[in-house]
Design a protein around this motif. Structure first.
Motif, PDB file in Angstrom:
ATOM      1  N   GLU A  98      40.883  14.136  13.823  1.00  0.00           N
ATOM      2  CA  GLU A  98      41.713  14.153  12.624  1.00  0.00           C
ATOM      3  C   GLU A  98      41.149  15.120  11.587  1.00  0.00           C
ATOM      4  N   LEU A  99      40.887  16.323  12.035  1.00  0.00           N
ATOM      5  CA  LEU A  99      40.386  17.375  11.158  1.00  0.00           C
ATOM      6  C   LEU A  99      41.149  18.653  11.461  1.00  0.00           C
ATOM      7  N   GLU A 100      41.226  19.538  10.463  1.00  0.00           N
ATOM      8  CA  GLU A 100      41.797  20.845  10.702  1.00  0.00           C
ATOM      9  C   GLU A 100      40.924  21.592  11.703  1.00  0.00           C
ATOM     10  N   CYS A 101      41.504  22.542  12.407  1.00  0.00           N
ATOM     11  CA  CYS A 101      40.781  23.228  13.464  1.00  0.00           C
ATOM     12  C   CYS A 101      39.595  24.025  12.933  1.00  0.00           C
ATOM     13  N   ASN A 102      38.432  23.789  13.528  1.00  0.00           N
ATOM     14  CA  ASN A 102      37.250  24.594  13.270  1.00  0.00           C
ATOM     15  C   ASN A 102      37.054  25.484  14.492  1.00  0.00           C
ATOM     16  N   TYR A 103      37.478  26.733  14.389  1.00  0.00           N
ATOM     17  CA  TYR A 103      37.455  27.630  15.538  1.00  0.00           C
ATOM     18  C   TYR A 103      36.044  27.990  15.962  1.00  0.00           C
ATOM     19  N   GLU A 104      35.124  28.015  15.024  1.00  0.00           N
ATOM     20  CA  GLU A 104      33.751  28.399  15.355  1.00  0.00           C
ATOM     21  C   GLU A 104      33.045  27.293  16.131  1.00  0.00           C
ATOM     22  N   VAL A 105      33.234  26.058  15.716  1.00  0.00           N
ATOM     23  CA  VAL A 105      32.577  24.923  16.364  1.00  0.00           C
ATOM     24  C   VAL A 105      33.372  24.439  17.571  1.00  0.00           C
ATOM     25  N   GLY A 106      34.698  24.625  17.519  1.00  0.00           N
ATOM     26  CA  GLY A 106      35.544  24.148  18.604  1.00  0.00           C
ATOM     27  C   GLY A 106      35.835  22.672  18.491  1.00  0.00           C
ATOM     28  N   TYR A 107      36.312  22.262  17.305  1.00  0.00           N
ATOM     29  CA  TYR A 107      36.601  20.844  17.077  1.00  0.00           C
ATOM     30  C   TYR A 107      37.781  20.731  16.123  1.00  0.00           C
ATOM     31  N   GLY A 108      38.551  19.648  16.291  1.00  0.00           N
ATOM     32  CA  GLY A 108      39.676  19.374  15.416  1.00  0.00           C
ATOM     33  C   GLY A 108      40.993  19.533  16.146  1.00  0.00           C
ATOM     34  N   LEU A 157      58.326  13.175  31.999  1.00  0.00           N
ATOM     35  CA  LEU A 157      59.785  13.166  31.926  1.00  0.00           C
ATOM     36  C   LEU A 157      60.297  11.779  31.564  1.00  0.00           C
ATOM     37  N   ASP A 158      59.510  10.765  31.886  1.00  0.00           N
ATOM     38  CA  ASP A 158      59.943   9.390  31.620  1.00  0.00           C
ATOM     39  C   ASP A 158      59.417   8.926  30.258  1.00  0.00           C
ATOM     40  N   SER A 159      59.556   7.645  29.993  1.00  0.00           N
ATOM     41  CA  SER A 159      59.159   7.092  28.694  1.00  0.00           C
ATOM     42  C   SER A 159      57.795   6.408  28.759  1.00  0.00           C
ATOM     43  N   SER A 160      56.881   6.997  29.491  1.00  0.00           N
ATOM     44  CA  SER A 160      55.575   6.369  29.678  1.00  0.00           C
ATOM     45  C   SER A 160      54.588   6.663  28.555  1.00  0.00           C
ATOM     46  N   LYS A 161      54.926   7.590  27.654  1.00  0.00           N
ATOM     47  CA  LYS A 161      54.016   7.933  26.560  1.00  0.00           C
ATOM     48  C   LYS A 161      54.721   7.856  25.214  1.00  0.00           C
ATOM     49  N   PHE A 162      53.921   7.622  24.170  1.00  0.00           N
ATOM     50  CA  PHE A 162      54.445   7.591  22.808  1.00  0.00           C
ATOM     51  C   PHE A 162      54.548   9.010  22.242  1.00  0.00           C
ATOM     52  N   ALA A 163      55.654   9.267  21.575  1.00  0.00           N
ATOM     53  CA  ALA A 163      55.884  10.582  20.971  1.00  0.00           C
ATOM     54  C   ALA A 163      55.302  10.646  19.562  1.00  0.00           C
ATOM     55  N   MET A 164      55.084  11.865  19.092  1.00  0.00           N
ATOM     56  CA  MET A 164      54.621  12.089  17.714  1.00  0.00           C
ATOM     57  C   MET A 164      55.135  13.442  17.259  1.00  0.00           C
ATOM     58  N   TRP A 165      55.327  13.599  15.951  1.00  0.00           N
ATOM     59  CA  TRP A 165      55.832  14.858  15.419  1.00  0.00           C
ATOM     60  C   TRP A 165      55.385  15.034  13.981  1.00  0.00           C
ATOM     61  N   ALA A 166      55.469  16.249  13.490  1.00  0.00           N
ATOM     62  CA  ALA A 166      54.999  16.521  12.134  1.00  0.00           C
ATOM     63  C   ALA A 166      55.594  17.797  11.578  1.00  0.00           C
ATOM     64  N   VAL A 167      55.630  17.871  10.246  1.00  0.00           N
ATOM     65  CA  VAL A 167      55.988  19.073   9.509  1.00  0.00           C
ATOM     66  C   VAL A 167      54.912  19.262   8.454  1.00  0.00           C
ATOM     67  N   GLY A 168      54.395  20.457   8.301  1.00  0.00           N
ATOM     68  CA  GLY A 168      53.333  20.633   7.316  1.00  0.00           C
ATOM     69  C   GLY A 168      53.099  22.088   6.975  1.00  0.00           C
ATOM     70  N   ARG A 169      52.102  22.307   6.138  1.00  0.00           N
ATOM     71  CA  ARG A 169      51.754  23.645   5.684  1.00  0.00           C
ATOM     72  C   ARG A 169      50.652  24.241   6.543  1.00  0.00           C
ATOM     73  N   PRO A 179      45.663  30.141  13.675  1.00  0.00           N
ATOM     74  CA  PRO A 179      46.349  29.390  12.619  1.00  0.00           C
ATOM     75  C   PRO A 179      45.649  28.062  12.335  1.00  0.00           C
ATOM     76  N   VAL A 180      45.612  27.698  11.069  1.00  0.00           N
ATOM     77  CA  VAL A 180      45.014  26.423  10.665  1.00  0.00           C
ATOM     78  C   VAL A 180      46.107  25.549  10.072  1.00  0.00           C
ATOM     79  N   ALA A 181      46.538  24.544  10.845  1.00  0.00           N
ATOM     80  CA  ALA A 181      47.541  23.589  10.362  1.00  0.00           C
ATOM     81  C   ALA A 181      46.857  22.598   9.437  1.00  0.00           C
ATOM     82  N   LEU A 182      47.323  22.524   8.206  1.00  0.00           N
ATOM     83  CA  LEU A 182      46.701  21.644   7.230  1.00  0.00           C
ATOM     84  C   LEU A 182      47.046  20.191   7.528  1.00  0.00           C
ATOM     85  N   LEU A 183      46.145  19.318   7.124  1.00  0.00           N
ATOM     86  CA  LEU A 183      46.332  17.898   7.370  1.00  0.00           C
ATOM     87  C   LEU A 183      47.453  17.340   6.509  1.00  0.00           C
ATOM     88  N   HIS A 184      47.936  16.177   6.891  1.00  0.00           N
ATOM     89  CA  HIS A 184      49.048  15.534   6.208  1.00  0.00           C
ATOM     90  C   HIS A 184      48.533  14.531   5.187  1.00  0.00           C
TER      91      HIS A 184
END
Length: 247
Positions: A98-108, A157-169, A179-184
């Motif tokens: 639950e962090l914005e992407c840290n490209y140097e460390v490879g986490y988020g 293809l089936d309903s075996s997983k929970f969906a998630m979605w987002a809109v952000g800056r 690209p760094v997607a900012l947290l919500h």
């Protein structure tokens, strides 16, 4: 290194005349048009932006990890695309934390190539377009394939997983290559969650927001659109992540 995607300037290459077999009203400000052929998903996320003058936004849709008890971000994967200072990008993301992407460390929450240096992804950016307060991102993805070799990230293809979605800056200081997607700051409750079957007909939209089919694409929908109107669960405003970044 980032050959898995073709970043491009926004251009109306065909969304105005595009049509899709399914449309899902994920929220009042975000809908997903898509067609599945075999194991390939052709998807457009079309969203209304809170600030139409801003040139750095993202839209995303994905699935929680296997075994999740609701719509959980960490461990899941998502198609995430949008604009960085007006330039278009789109990647498959692995949500490592639950962090914005840290490209140097490879986490988020990062594009999958951050975790394995992958030159090939199961997802590709096709095109994007912004018109006024509406942004549309078109991407394709191969279903049933773990992304970046990470077990449990395949989309079903089936309903075996929970969906998630987002809109952000998106951070204006980032680039389409990184690209760094900012947290919500807000999101709907993650329980009980929504399980969306891409392989089944889904029609909960009442039309386009104005880019896909230029607003003329009508699809069968419910007479009422709830605060969040997901498929197979009308009126369920608490069954998936619908996060809007704070201004």
């Amino acid at each position: 290194q980032q050959q898995q995607q073709k970043q491009q300037k926004q251009q109306p290459a065909g969304l105005g005349s595009a049509s899709f077999a399914n449309c899902v009203a994920l929220s009042p400000n975000l809908q997903m048009h898509y067609t599945v052929e075999g194991d390939m998903l052709d998807m457009v996320l079309e969203g209304k932006l809170r600030d139409p003058t801003a040139d750095s936004w993202y839209l995303s849709y994905g699935y929680s990890p296997e075994g999740a008890r609701g719509s959980e971000m960490v461990g899941g994967s998502a198609l995430l695309g949008g604009l960085v200072n007006g330039a278009c990008f789109g990647y498959e993301y692995y949500l490592d934390g639950e962090l914005e992407c840290n490209y140097e460390v490879g986490y988020g929450s990062c594009p999958s190539f951050v975790f394995d240096g992958a030159a090939v992804s199961s997802a590709s950016l096709v095109e994007c377009e912004k018109s006024g307060d509406t942004l549309a991102i078109r991407m394709t993805k191969r279903l049933g394939v773990d992304e970046a070799g990470i077990p449990g990230t395949a989309w079903p293809l089936d309903s075996s997983k929970f969906a998630m979605w987002a809109v952000g800056r998106v951070d204006d200081a980032s680039t389409i290559e990184r690209p760094v997607a900012l947290l919500h700051t807000t999101e709907t409750p993650r329980s009980p969650g929504l399980k969306l079957a891409l392989g089944e007909p889904q029609n909960s939209c009442t039309g386009s927001f104005g880019i896909v089919g230029r607003g003329e694409q009508g699809v069968p929908g419910s007479d009422e659109v709830a605060a969040v109107a997901p498929p197979s669960s009308p009126g369920g405003a608490t069954n998936a992540i619908d996060a809007i970044d704070g201004m």
